[in-house]
Design an enzyme around this catalytic site. Structure first.
Site, PDB file in Angstrom:
ATOM      1  N   SER A   1      -1.922   8.653  34.753  1.00 25.08           N
ATOM      2  CA  SER A   1      -1.432   9.385  35.920  1.00 25.08           C
ATOM      3  C   SER A   1       0.149   8.969  35.880  1.00 25.08           C
ATOM      4  O   SER A   1       0.903   8.565  35.008  1.00 25.08           O
ATOM      5  CB  SER A   1      -1.968   8.420  37.154  1.00 25.08           C
TER       6      SER A   1
ATOM      7  N   THR B   1      -0.786  16.009  34.735  1.00 25.11           N
ATOM      8  CA  THR B   1      -1.341  14.810  34.907  1.00 25.11           C
ATOM      9  C   THR B   1      -1.764  14.692  36.667  1.00 25.11           C
ATOM     10  O   THR B   1      -1.716  15.971  37.144  1.00 25.11           O
ATOM     11  CB  THR B   1      -0.633  13.447  34.297  1.00 25.11           C
ATOM     12  N   TYR B   2      -1.888  13.744  37.357  1.00 27.63           N
ATOM     13  CA  TYR B   2      -2.018  13.537  38.693  1.00 27.63           C
ATOM     14  C   TYR B   2      -1.253  12.406  39.438  1.00 27.63           C
ATOM     15  O   TYR B   2      -0.898  11.678  38.657  1.00 27.63           O
ATOM     16  CB  TYR B   2      -3.861  13.222  38.979  1.00 27.63           C
TER      17      TYR B   2
ATOM     18  N   GLY C   1      -0.412   6.001  30.822  1.00 30.36           N
ATOM     19  CA  GLY C   1      -1.358   6.368  29.902  1.00 30.36           C
ATOM     20  C   GLY C   1      -0.848   7.096  28.719  1.00 30.36           C
ATOM     21  O   GLY C   1       0.228   6.958  28.305  1.00 30.36           O
ATOM     22  N   ALA C   2      -1.597   8.088  28.184  1.00 30.24           N
ATOM     23  CA  ALA C   2      -1.026   9.047  27.093  1.00 30.24           C
ATOM     24  C   ALA C   2       0.091   9.646  27.473  1.00 30.24           C
ATOM     25  O   ALA C   2       0.929   9.947  26.544  1.00 30.24           O
ATOM     26  CB  ALA C   2      -2.282  10.003  26.618  1.00 30.24           C
ATOM     27  N   ALA C   3       0.345  10.072  28.670  1.00 33.25           N
ATOM     28  CA  ALA C   3       1.555  10.674  29.205  1.00 33.25           C
ATOM     29  C   ALA C   3       2.811   9.932  28.919  1.00 33.25           C
ATOM     30  O   ALA C   3       3.751  10.303  28.764  1.00 33.25           O
ATOM     31  CB  ALA C   3       1.479  11.081  30.706  1.00 33.25           C
TER      32      ALA C   3
END
Length: 126
Positions: free
Chosen positions: A25, A57-58, A73-75
Site C-alpha cells: 500500500s 496501489t491503494y 510492499g513490492a512498490a
C-alpha cells in the site's frame, strides 16, 4: 457514457519511508488525503518524478500531521526515501458532468510542506 477524470492529486510529495516487508500500500498523512479527497483503501496511481516509475496501489492512512508518505510492499522497489511522487486518484463520472468537474489538487515543496490547494491544473504555456 462514463469518463474517467482526475479526482485528487498530491503533486510532488516526498517519500519519507519505503518498507519492502510491510503489507502493500501507500501510507499517506491523513491531512494530505483530506486535501486531495483521497479515501482510505482507494485505488491510487503513483508517478515517481525521480526515476520515471509508474505504478498502482491503494491508500492507507498515516498519522495526521506526520508528513508521512510511505511506499510499502513490492512498490517499495519503485521508490526510495527522498523521491518526489505525484499521487493521483480518479473518478468515473457521466459525460454530461465531465466538463464541469473540478479535481482536488494539493501542491507540495520541501519536506512535504503543503503550499497550496487548487481545483484545476494550470494551462501549459509555450
Amino acid at each position: 457514457m462514463l469518463r474517467t477524470m482526475l479526482q485528487g492529486k498530491l503533486h510532488r510529495v516526498k517519500v519519507t519511508q519505503a518498507d519492502l516487508h510491510y503489507e502493500g500500500s501507500c501510507a499517506i498523512d491523513q491531512d494530505f488525503m483530506d486535501a486531495a479527497g483521497i479515501l482510505e483503501n482507494e485505488a491510487i496511481d503513483i508517478y515517481n518524478v525521480d526515476n520515471g516509475e509508474r505504478f498502482s496501489t491503494y491508500a492507507i492512512c498515516a498519522e495526521r500531521g506526520s508528513g508521512i508518505i510511505s511506499v510499502n510492499g513490492a512498490a517499495a522497489r519503485r521508490a526510495a526515501v527522498g523521491d518526489r511522487l505525484i499521487i493521483c486518484s480518479y473518478v468515473q463520472i457521466p459525460d454530461s458532468d465531465a466538463r464541469s468537474h473540478k479535481p482536488n489538487i494539493a501542491y507540495f515543496e520541501g519536506d512535504n510542506e503543503m503550499k497550496r490547494i487548487a481545483k484545476a491544473v494550470p494551462v501549459q504555456v509555450a
